[in-house]
Design a protein around this motif. Structure first.
Motif, PDB file in Angstrom:
ATOM      1  N   GLY A  39      37.787  44.764  32.095  1.00 46.50           N
ATOM      2  CA  GLY A  39      39.093  44.603  31.484  1.00 46.50           C
ATOM      3  C   GLY A  39      39.738  45.968  31.317  1.00 46.50           C
ATOM      4  O   GLY A  39      39.570  46.858  32.152  1.00 46.50           O
ATOM      5  N   ARG A  40      40.471  46.179  30.226  1.00 47.74           N
ATOM      6  CA  ARG A  40      41.115  47.468  29.989  1.00 47.74           C
ATOM      7  C   ARG A  40      40.098  48.476  29.456  1.00 47.74           C
ATOM      8  O   ARG A  40      39.284  48.152  28.594  1.00 47.74           O
ATOM      9  N   HIS A  41      40.167  49.685  29.968  1.00 46.36           N
ATOM     10  CA  HIS A  41      39.226  50.731  29.567  1.00 46.36           C
ATOM     11  C   HIS A  41      39.849  52.088  29.854  1.00 46.36           C
ATOM     12  O   HIS A  41      40.867  52.189  30.541  1.00 46.36           O
ATOM     13  N   TYR A  42      39.224  53.134  29.317  1.00 47.26           N
ATOM     14  CA  TYR A  42      39.762  54.489  29.451  1.00 47.26           C
ATOM     15  C   TYR A  42      38.987  55.294  30.495  1.00 47.26           C
ATOM     16  O   TYR A  42      37.756  55.211  30.582  1.00 47.26           O
ATOM     17  N   ILE A  43      39.752  56.107  31.232  1.00 45.52           N
ATOM     18  CA  ILE A  43      39.176  57.035  32.202  1.00 45.52           C
ATOM     19  C   ILE A  43      39.722  58.429  31.896  1.00 45.52           C
ATOM     20  O   ILE A  43      40.932  58.590  31.662  1.00 45.52           O
ATOM     21  N   ALA A  44      38.844  59.422  31.889  1.00 45.54           N
ATOM     22  CA  ALA A  44      39.252  60.799  31.589  1.00 45.54           C
ATOM     23  C   ALA A  44      40.185  61.316  32.678  1.00 45.54           C
ATOM     24  O   ALA A  44      39.908  61.174  33.867  1.00 45.54           O
ATOM     25  N   THR A  45      41.286  61.922  32.265  1.00 47.06           N
ATOM     26  CA  THR A  45      42.239  62.492  33.224  1.00 47.06           C
ATOM     27  C   THR A  45      41.991  63.977  33.457  1.00 47.06           C
ATOM     28  O   THR A  45      42.658  64.611  34.276  1.00 47.06           O
ATOM     29  N   ARG A  46      41.060  64.531  32.720  1.00 41.05           N
ATOM     30  CA  ARG A  46      40.643  65.926  32.901  1.00 41.05           C
ATOM     31  C   ARG A  46      39.262  66.086  32.305  1.00 41.05           C
ATOM     32  O   ARG A  46      38.730  65.153  31.679  1.00 41.05           O
ATOM     33  N   LYS A  47      38.667  67.235  32.477  1.00 39.31           N
ATOM     34  CA  LYS A  47      37.374  67.515  31.852  1.00 39.31           C
ATOM     35  C   LYS A  47      37.553  67.607  30.340  1.00 39.31           C
ATOM     36  O   LYS A  47      38.433  68.302  29.854  1.00 39.31           O
ATOM     37  N   VAL A  83      29.235  64.415  24.720  1.00 36.08           N
ATOM     38  CA  VAL A  83      28.754  65.244  25.824  1.00 36.08           C
ATOM     39  C   VAL A  83      29.986  65.660  26.618  1.00 36.08           C
ATOM     40  O   VAL A  83      31.084  65.169  26.382  1.00 36.08           O
ATOM     41  N   THR A  84      29.808  66.550  27.562  1.00 40.54           N
ATOM     42  CA  THR A  84      30.929  66.901  28.434  1.00 40.54           C
ATOM     43  C   THR A  84      31.282  65.690  29.302  1.00 40.54           C
ATOM     44  O   THR A  84      30.414  65.096  29.944  1.00 40.54           O
ATOM     45  N   ILE A  85      32.547  65.319  29.303  1.00 38.27           N
ATOM     46  CA  ILE A  85      33.028  64.183  30.077  1.00 38.27           C
ATOM     47  C   ILE A  85      33.906  64.731  31.206  1.00 38.27           C
ATOM     48  O   ILE A  85      34.900  65.418  30.947  1.00 38.27           O
ATOM     49  N   ASN A  86      33.550  64.449  32.425  1.00 42.40           N
ATOM     50  CA  ASN A  86      34.283  64.981  33.568  1.00 42.40           C
ATOM     51  C   ASN A  86      35.476  64.115  33.929  1.00 42.40           C
ATOM     52  O   ASN A  86      35.531  62.925  33.599  1.00 42.40           O
ATOM     53  N   LYS A  87      36.417  64.708  34.593  1.00 40.92           N
ATOM     54  CA  LYS A  87      37.597  63.981  35.054  1.00 40.92           C
ATOM     55  C   LYS A  87      37.160  62.793  35.911  1.00 40.92           C
ATOM     56  O   LYS A  87      36.311  62.927  36.795  1.00 40.92           O
ATOM     57  N   GLY A  88      37.705  61.620  35.613  1.00 48.05           N
ATOM     58  CA  GLY A  88      37.361  60.409  36.350  1.00 48.05           C
ATOM     59  C   GLY A  88      36.251  59.594  35.715  1.00 48.05           C
ATOM     60  O   GLY A  88      36.040  58.439  36.100  1.00 48.05           O
ATOM     61  N   ASP A  89      35.544  60.168  34.729  1.00 51.63           N
ATOM     62  CA  ASP A  89      34.480  59.425  34.045  1.00 51.63           C
ATOM     63  C   ASP A  89      35.084  58.370  33.124  1.00 51.63           C
ATOM     64  O   ASP A  89      36.143  58.577  32.525  1.00 51.63           O
ATOM     65  N   HIS A  90      34.368  57.258  32.985  1.00 48.54           N
ATOM     66  CA  HIS A  90      34.732  56.270  31.974  1.00 48.54           C
ATOM     67  C   HIS A  90      34.353  56.832  30.600  1.00 48.54           C
ATOM     68  O   HIS A  90      33.327  57.500  30.449  1.00 48.54           O
ATOM     69  N   ILE A  91      35.175  56.546  29.586  1.00 48.77           N
ATOM     70  CA  ILE A  91      34.895  57.001  28.224  1.00 48.77           C
ATOM     71  C   ILE A  91      34.401  55.797  27.427  1.00 48.77           C
ATOM     72  O   ILE A  91      35.050  54.753  27.406  1.00 48.77           O
ATOM     73  N   SER A  92      33.251  55.950  26.796  1.00 52.61           N
ATOM     74  CA  SER A  92      32.614  54.795  26.153  1.00 52.61           C
ATOM     75  C   SER A  92      32.153  55.122  24.749  1.00 52.61           C
ATOM     76  O   SER A  92      31.951  56.282  24.389  1.00 52.61           O
ATOM     77  N   MET A  93      31.980  54.065  23.953  1.00 51.47           N
ATOM     78  CA  MET A  93      31.342  54.176  22.645  1.00 51.47           C
ATOM     79  C   MET A  93      30.350  53.018  22.521  1.00 51.47           C
ATOM     80  O   MET A  93      30.403  52.067  23.301  1.00 51.47           O
TER      81      MET A  93
END
Length: 528
Positions: A55-63, A265-275
């Protein structure tokens, strides 16, 4: 220069961009300043995406660097007591006992002696009930309170229609969508909708809308620990974070119900952001069962998909064959409703155990664990010795006991100074191993990891005091390292929480420890 590299204000070519989100360009600093008021609410290092599974989710647009704030929400859309709660003050959520309860003069909902105002249920009750609410039974879950959060959501229809619309846009599984997935929960929501319509004269609101609200509250509610007991809050943007049992972001709350999400942790551009939506200390079957029953999805995150849980053997038993030394796990825990559970197999020999046999064994151990005498180190030692030949040392039951034991040692009269050398070393060993395990399994659990590191720093410092001056300096430096990391993990917790109080103590101890270490170094450098 790409077609997007144009100033957000004047539409002219631009080379400067917002340093926070790195998505919006400006031709000058002046234009960036004048655009900030409009851009501030959208300045985030992620974008909203959608697919058929998540469904809807977040993706990092930068590091996004470790510790960086990803999202801040000052207030929730809806907040209120848990569903199965005894009567609590609807102003501050303190438990009411009759002798500390008074009815609101306007609507009748009970408050504590210190509170005068409460939520949207007050005006809602005045408008849609012929009489005041009367609560006379205290001390046990009260069914009338099951409707409070629904009423507070419905109250937004009139008081803040835009907020109400944002609330309705959140994911909320409806029983009419998939009865087989939701099971009894669908019946509960339908019964709750019927109760709300009877209790309040709201013929203009359809049952389906109330059912949808109940589903949204169920799926998106966060337990907020800043009150005792904790209360529940639903946030707007934070509701689109996807779940992972191995989350890469952590949450903390402010004293006024605000929510802050930070990169664990470090989240790279394009990674999904989760909790993490569940308790990461639980075993995989318990985590997946909870998520299915309360959030209505089958978890298939990277942690659940790996039966070894990144090599930690968090769910593993030991092989029962003598002198084997292997561990026993199934090929997968990702089993859907109608699939057959795979056998547990040893990774060294051909020994197998049926899923049912393992389930029975773990249930028996769980019952014994639940009935153990509390706050007793010797009981913990007995349990660990008894099941060390049955469960892997990192099995979630063993970890549960080790975590409790690591906190108990030194809590007796006299503190750590009264603990013997052997038990002090045991505390240090337990804390170090737990820290190593938690770094792998649950890097986003800042409060848990911070507490473990705070415990080990005190134990290492005490161990150092029992050594000579040279060893003391080295031990204090190790203790300081653990304390500094504990502080970094806990520093954003509010002072009203135990973790926030510990963070303040850690901050003070760091300054004192720095002075002590400098003094020891100076003394060592001074010739006799």
């Amino acid at each position: 220069m790409s077609g997007e590299d144009i100033c957000a204000v004047c539409q002219q070519p631009a080379q400067q961009k917002c340093s926070a989100c790195k998505l919006v360009f400006y031709c000058s600093r002046e234009h960036q300043k004048c655009h900030w008021k409009e851009h501030a609410s959208h300045c985030r290092p992620f974008k909203l995406d959608r697919d058929d599974v998540l469904g809807r989710h977040y993706i990092a647009t930068r590091k996004i660097e470790k510790g960086e704030a990803i999202l801040r929400e000052r207030t929730p859309l809806v907040a209120g007591p848990p569903v199965d709660t005894p009567p609590v003050c609807l102003g501050c959520y303190v438990v009411l006992r009759g002798n500390n309860a008074k009815a609101c003069d306007k609507c009748g909902w009970p408050l504590c002696n210190d509170c005068q105002e409460h939520g949207g249920e007050c005006q809602f009750t005045l408008r849609f009930r012929d009489s005041k609410v009367s609560i006379t039974e205290f001390g046990c879950p009260h069914p009338t309170y099951r409707c409070i959060n629904i009423i507070r959501a419905l109250a937004l229809r009139e008081t803040d229609p835009k907020a109400y619309q944002r609330f309705l846009e959140l994911q909320g599984h409806s029983p009419t969508d998939d009865d087989s997935l939701e099971g009894n929960r669908g019946e509960e929501h339908r019964a709750l909708a019927s109760f709300v319509k009877r209790f309040f004269k709201i013929d203009h609101i359809k049952p389906e809308e109330i059912i949808k609200i109940a589903g949204i509250l169920q799926i998106n509610g966060h337990e907020v620990p800043t009150t005792e007991p904790p209360h529940i809050a639903v946030y707007d943007a934070a509701s689109y974070f996807e779940h992972s049992c191995h989350a890469n972001s952590s949450k903390s709350f402010t004293e006024k119900d605000g929510l802050i999400i930070r990169a664990a942790v470090t989240i790279n551009k394009g990674d999904h952001i989760s909790m993490c939506y569940t308790d990461p200390l639980w075993g995989v079957t318990n985590r997946r069962h909870y998520l299915l029953q309360t959030k209505f999805f089958h978890c298939q995150c990277t942690r659940c998909s790996d039966p070894t849980e990144f090599g930690t053997m968090y769910n593993a038993l030991k092989c029962s064959r003598s002198n084997c030394g292997g561990t026993v796990l199934p090929s997968t825990f990702i089993v859907e409703d109608n699939e057959r559970f795979p056998n547990y197999s040893c990774n060294k020999c051909d020994e197998t155990m049926t899923w049912q046999a393992v389930d029975v064994k773990l249930e028996q151990i769980g019952i014994e664990l639940a009935s153990m005498k509390k706050n007793d180190v010797n009981e913990c030692i007995k349990f660990l010795n008894k099941y060390s030949k049955v469960l892997h040392e990192n099995h979630f039951y063993m970890v549960d006991v080790k975590l409790a034991m690591s906190q108990m040692i030194g809590q007796e009269a006299g503190g750590l100074a009264a603990v013997g050398d052997e038990m002090l070393n045991e505390k240090i060993s337990l804390c170090k191993k737990l820290d190593e395990l938690f770094r792998i399994l649950m890097p986003a659990e800042n409060r848990l990891r911070g507490l473990v590191l705070f415990e080990v720093h005190a134990a290492i410092a005490e161990f150092g005091r029992r050594q000579g001056p040279e060893q003391l300096r080295g031990m204090l430096m190790l203790s300081q390292k653990a304390l500094r990391e504990a502080y970094e993990l806990l520093r954003y917790e509010p002072d009203i929480l135990p973790e926030g109080k510990i963070a303040r103590i850690a901050q003070k101890n760091l300054l004192e420890m720095d002075t002590i270490i400098k003094t020891l170094c100076q003394n060592a450098a001074t010739p006799m």
